[in-house]
Design a protein around this motif. Structure first.
Motif, PDB file in Angstrom:
ATOM      1  N   GLN A 122     171.435  15.816  82.280  1.00  0.00           N
ATOM      2  CA  GLN A 122     170.853  17.176  83.366  1.00  0.00           C
ATOM      3  C   GLN A 122     171.279  17.846  83.513  1.00  0.00           C
ATOM      4  N   ASN A 123     172.660  18.150  84.523  1.00  0.00           N
ATOM      5  CA  ASN A 123     173.839  18.553  85.082  1.00  0.00           C
ATOM      6  C   ASN A 123     173.489  20.150  83.870  1.00  0.00           C
ATOM      7  N   ASN A 124     173.967  19.755  82.276  1.00  0.00           N
ATOM      8  CA  ASN A 124     174.293  20.864  81.090  1.00  0.00           C
ATOM      9  C   ASN A 124     172.674  21.370  81.000  1.00  0.00           C
ATOM     10  N   ASN A 125     171.735  20.560  80.994  1.00  0.00           N
ATOM     11  CA  ASN A 125     170.695  21.343  80.656  1.00  0.00           C
ATOM     12  C   ASN A 125     169.395  21.687  81.076  1.00  0.00           C
ATOM     13  N   ILE A 126     169.838  21.284  82.594  1.00  0.00           N
ATOM     14  CA  ILE A 126     168.377  21.868  83.625  1.00  0.00           C
ATOM     15  C   ILE A 126     167.132  22.915  83.222  1.00  0.00           C
ATOM     16  N   ASP A 127     167.665  23.836  82.739  1.00  0.00           N
ATOM     17  CA  ASP A 127     166.981  24.575  82.132  1.00  0.00           C
ATOM     18  C   ASP A 127     165.936  24.543  81.181  1.00  0.00           C
ATOM     19  N   ASN A 128     166.675  23.812  80.274  1.00  0.00           N
ATOM     20  CA  ASN A 128     166.006  23.170  78.955  1.00  0.00           C
ATOM     21  C   ASN A 128     165.649  22.469  79.217  1.00  0.00           C
ATOM     22  N   ASN A 129     165.584  21.578  80.098  1.00  0.00           N
ATOM     23  CA  ASN A 129     164.308  20.018  80.773  1.00  0.00           C
ATOM     24  C   ASN A 129     163.345  20.910  81.914  1.00  0.00           C
ATOM     25  N   VAL A 130     163.616  21.332  82.371  1.00  0.00           N
ATOM     26  CA  VAL A 130     161.935  22.592  82.986  1.00  0.00           C
ATOM     27  C   VAL A 130     161.365  23.250  81.976  1.00  0.00           C
ATOM     28  N   ASP A 131     161.761  23.843  81.150  1.00  0.00           N
ATOM     29  CA  ASP A 131     161.251  24.577  80.082  1.00  0.00           C
ATOM     30  C   ASP A 131     160.475  23.937  79.472  1.00  0.00           C
ATOM     31  N   LYS A 132     160.926  21.957  78.693  1.00  0.00           N
ATOM     32  CA  LYS A 132     160.626  21.298  77.838  1.00  0.00           C
ATOM     33  C   LYS A 132     159.359  20.732  78.632  1.00  0.00           C
ATOM     34  N   ASN A 133     159.566  20.389  79.575  1.00  0.00           N
ATOM     35  CA  ASN A 133     158.289  19.727  80.284  1.00  0.00           C
ATOM     36  C   ASN A 133     156.857  21.023  81.092  1.00  0.00           C
ATOM     37  N   LYS A 134     157.567  22.144  80.681  1.00  0.00           N
ATOM     38  CA  LYS A 134     156.324  23.402  81.211  1.00  0.00           C
ATOM     39  C   LYS A 134     155.470  23.176  79.450  1.00  0.00           C
ATOM     40  N   ASP A 135     156.277  22.880  78.869  1.00  0.00           N
ATOM     41  CA  ASP A 135     155.830  22.456  77.524  1.00  0.00           C
ATOM     42  C   ASP A 135     154.925  21.614  77.011  1.00  0.00           C
ATOM     43  N   GLN A 136     155.638  20.304  77.669  1.00  0.00           N
ATOM     44  CA  GLN A 136     154.806  19.360  77.570  1.00  0.00           C
ATOM     45  C   GLN A 136     153.211  18.984  78.327  1.00  0.00           C
ATOM     46  N   LYS A 137     153.820  19.778  79.463  1.00  0.00           N
ATOM     47  CA  LYS A 137     152.171  20.553  80.233  1.00  0.00           C
ATOM     48  C   LYS A 137     151.676  21.676  80.083  1.00  0.00           C
ATOM     49  N   ILE A 138     151.763  22.208  79.277  1.00  0.00           N
ATOM     50  CA  ILE A 138     150.481  23.429  78.383  1.00  0.00           C
ATOM     51  C   ILE A 138     150.558  22.576  77.266  1.00  0.00           C
ATOM     52  N   LYS A 139     150.671  21.443  76.230  1.00  0.00           N
ATOM     53  CA  LYS A 139     150.277  20.955  75.525  1.00  0.00           C
ATOM     54  C   LYS A 139     149.164  19.995  75.856  1.00  0.00           C
ATOM     55  N   LYS A 140     149.889  18.717  77.151  1.00  0.00           N
ATOM     56  CA  LYS A 140     148.903  17.862  77.481  1.00  0.00           C
ATOM     57  C   LYS A 140     147.339  18.822  77.846  1.00  0.00           C
ATOM     58  N   LEU A 141     147.448  20.176  79.204  1.00  0.00           N
ATOM     59  CA  LEU A 141     146.334  20.571  79.102  1.00  0.00           C
ATOM     60  C   LEU A 141     145.687  20.904  78.301  1.00  0.00           C
ATOM     61  N   GLU A 142     146.098  21.553  77.428  1.00  0.00           N
ATOM     62  CA  GLU A 142     145.806  22.358  76.001  1.00  0.00           C
ATOM     63  C   GLU A 142     144.951  20.646  75.104  1.00  0.00           C
ATOM     64  N   MET A 143     145.296  19.973  75.153  1.00  0.00           N
ATOM     65  CA  MET A 143     145.114  19.091  74.429  1.00  0.00           C
ATOM     66  C   MET A 143     143.545  18.373  75.659  1.00  0.00           C
ATOM     67  N   LEU A 144     143.676  18.267  77.035  1.00  0.00           N
ATOM     68  CA  LEU A 144     142.828  17.640  78.026  1.00  0.00           C
ATOM     69  C   LEU A 144     141.885  18.962  77.900  1.00  0.00           C
ATOM     70  N   ILE A 145     141.688  20.335  77.374  1.00  0.00           N
ATOM     71  CA  ILE A 145     140.696  21.469  77.583  1.00  0.00           C
ATOM     72  C   ILE A 145     139.953  21.359  75.973  1.00  0.00           C
ATOM     73  N   ASP A 146     140.583  21.006  74.969  1.00  0.00           N
ATOM     74  CA  ASP A 146     139.744  20.769  73.766  1.00  0.00           C
ATOM     75  C   ASP A 146     139.430  19.083  73.775  1.00  0.00           C
ATOM     76  N   ARG A 147     139.384  18.247  74.087  1.00  0.00           N
ATOM     77  CA  ARG A 147     138.432  16.643  74.132  1.00  0.00           C
ATOM     78  C   ARG A 147     137.312  17.622  75.119  1.00  0.00           C
ATOM     79  N   LEU A 148     137.494  18.160  76.480  1.00  0.00           N
ATOM     80  CA  LEU A 148     136.145  18.742  77.420  1.00  0.00           C
ATOM     81  C   LEU A 148     134.904  18.917  76.517  1.00  0.00           C
ATOM     82  N   LYS A 149     135.664  19.899  75.611  1.00  0.00           N
ATOM     83  CA  LYS A 149     134.884  21.079  74.439  1.00  0.00           C
ATOM     84  C   LYS A 149     134.486  20.479  73.737  1.00  0.00           C
ATOM     85  N   ASN A 150     134.930  19.167  72.984  1.00  0.00           N
ATOM     86  CA  ASN A 150     134.678  18.083  72.166  1.00  0.00           C
ATOM     87  C   ASN A 150     133.685  17.333  73.197  1.00  0.00           C
ATOM     88  N   TYR A 151     133.362  17.217  73.591  1.00  0.00           N
ATOM     89  CA  TYR A 151     132.449  16.619  74.916  1.00  0.00           C
ATOM     90  C   TYR A 151     130.854  17.548  75.196  1.00  0.00           C
TER      91      TYR A 151
END
Length: 181
Positions: A103-132
């Protein structure tokens, strides 16, 4: 003079229903004239049970659909079967977990990783809604899905641009599909 007798069982036959395995309710029969009310009542009960279960588990119903299989029985158009579909989203409980050692050494990396995870999840949600949306035939439901997709696409754009996202929007971003009944 011809005397015609009409058999009421032919005009308004009694329809027997059975429940799906594990489905709550009482299997019963109904005359064809009352079949739509009978089947719709059962399916509405199922929908309410799904909503209750989602609420108890921290989820949210984003889409629901009740379908009736209609056929002519006697002199009536009757509901011979029903189906309830529900799409539930749950908050992702793992998005805020961080490795305390790094946590102390990689705060910026964790924030970027969380942001990337949120983007991927949001993209997945949008794709599924488009399929429905593609498979949906009801114009009202299509319109609701299109509105939800537009909102989520806006949030995705804001997230990609790095703008601050409100708490309400952050909840939306932390959600993923986990159930489709």
């Amino acid at each position: 003079m011809i005397n015609l007798k009409i058999n009421p069982d032919i005009v308004n036959p009694l329809l027997g229903y059975k429940l799906d395995p594990g489905e709550p309710g009482i299997a019963s029969s109904a005359p064809a004239s009352l079949s739509i009310i009978r089947v719709l009542q059962q399916e509405t009960g199922n929908l309410l049970a799904f909503k209750k279960e989602a609420l108890q588990n921290g989820g949210y119903v984003v889409y629901s659909k009740i379908s009736l299989d209609m056929q002519k029985r006697g002199a009536f158009l009757a509901a011979v079967a029903g189906k309830t579909q529900v799409q539930i989203i749950y908050k992702n409980k793992n998005t805020n977990i961080r490795n305390k050692k790094n946590q102390n050494n990689n705060i910026d990396n964790n924030v970027d990783k969380n942001k990337d995870q949120k983007i991927k999840k949001l993209e997945m949600l949008i794709d599924r809604l488009k399929n429905y949306l593609i498979s949906e035939k009801d114009n009202k439901i299509k319109s609701e899905l299109e509105n939800k997709i537009k909102i989520l696409e806006t949030q995705l754009l804001l997230l990609k641009l790095g703008n601050a996202v409100s708490n309400q929007n952050d909840e939306i971003l932390g959600m993923i599909f986990t159930a489709y009944f």
